[in-house]
Design a protein around this motif. Structure first.
Motif, PDB file in Angstrom:
ATOM      1  N   VAL A   1       6.142 -12.085  -2.211  1.00 26.04           N
ATOM      2  CA  VAL A   1       7.135 -11.025  -1.995  1.00 26.04           C
ATOM      3  C   VAL A   1       6.453  -9.699  -2.285  1.00 26.04           C
ATOM      4  N   ARG A   2       6.464  -8.803  -1.315  1.00 24.84           N
ATOM      5  CA  ARG A   2       5.874  -7.475  -1.457  1.00 24.84           C
ATOM      6  C   ARG A   2       6.954  -6.501  -1.925  1.00 24.84           C
ATOM      7  N   ALA A   3       6.660  -5.775  -2.992  1.00 25.51           N
ATOM      8  CA  ALA A   3       7.619  -4.831  -3.579  1.00 25.51           C
ATOM      9  C   ALA A   3       7.542  -3.484  -2.871  1.00 25.51           C
ATOM     10  N   VAL A   4       7.998  -3.493  -1.630  1.00 25.99           N
ATOM     11  CA  VAL A   4       8.090  -2.262  -0.841  1.00 25.99           C
ATOM     12  C   VAL A   4       9.537  -2.116  -0.406  1.00 25.99           C
ATOM     13  N   MET A   5       9.875  -0.972   0.128  1.00 26.82           N
ATOM     14  CA  MET A   5      11.239  -0.783   0.615  1.00 26.82           C
ATOM     15  C   MET A   5      11.230  -0.741   2.123  1.00 26.82           C
ATOM     16  N   PRO A   6      11.929  -1.595   2.802  1.00 30.59           N
ATOM     17  CA  PRO A   6      12.596  -2.769   2.247  1.00 30.59           C
ATOM     18  C   PRO A   6      11.564  -3.840   1.874  1.00 30.59           C
ATOM     19  N   PRO A   7      11.916  -4.692   0.901  1.00 32.18           N
ATOM     20  CA  PRO A   7      10.983  -5.745   0.487  1.00 32.18           C
ATOM     21  C   PRO A   7      10.686  -6.686   1.650  1.00 32.18           C
TER      22      PRO A   7
END
Length: 113
Positions: free
Chosen positions: A65-71
């Motif tokens: 899971v990449r912690a970006v927006m959106p994930p």
């Protein structure tokens, strides 16, 4: 020495058309769920989810899971998953090459009956 009949657990993976196609699509590196969905023609969202979970459970791929927006989530073959891809690639390629011949044989068979 292990009982050869226990191999049926692994052969279940090899015999699963969706699992082999997902493994094939991951050969060049990680992909997101939507990329896999587009790449594996005919697979439903639910079946892709189930297949990915099974492959992760068996240690054949990792889910990150990449912690970006959106994930977003990426899937990648593990070293063991890469060996499965190498072992099954000839079978998948054989299937692709012979699909027209199998289709013709089925049509000829169906016409007889």
């Amino acid at each position: 020495m292990q009982d050869p009949c226990q191999a049926r657990e692994v052969l279940g993976i090899v015999g699963d058309k969706w699992a082999l196609l997902v493994v094939r699509m991951l050969k060049d590196g990680p992909l997101r769920f939507t990329e896999l969905k587009r790449a594996v023609e005919g697979i439903s969202q639910r079946m892709l989810t189930v297949t990915l979970r099974d492959l992760e459970r068996d240690g054949l791929l990792t889910r990150t899971v990449r912690a970006v927006m959106p994930p977003h989530v990426e899937y990648e073959l593990t070293p063991m998953g890469r060996t499965l891809r190498e072992a099954t690639a000839p079978l998948v390629e054989w299937s692709i090459t012979h699909l027209p011949h199998i289709g013709a044989a089925r049509a000829a068979y169906d016409e007889r009956g």
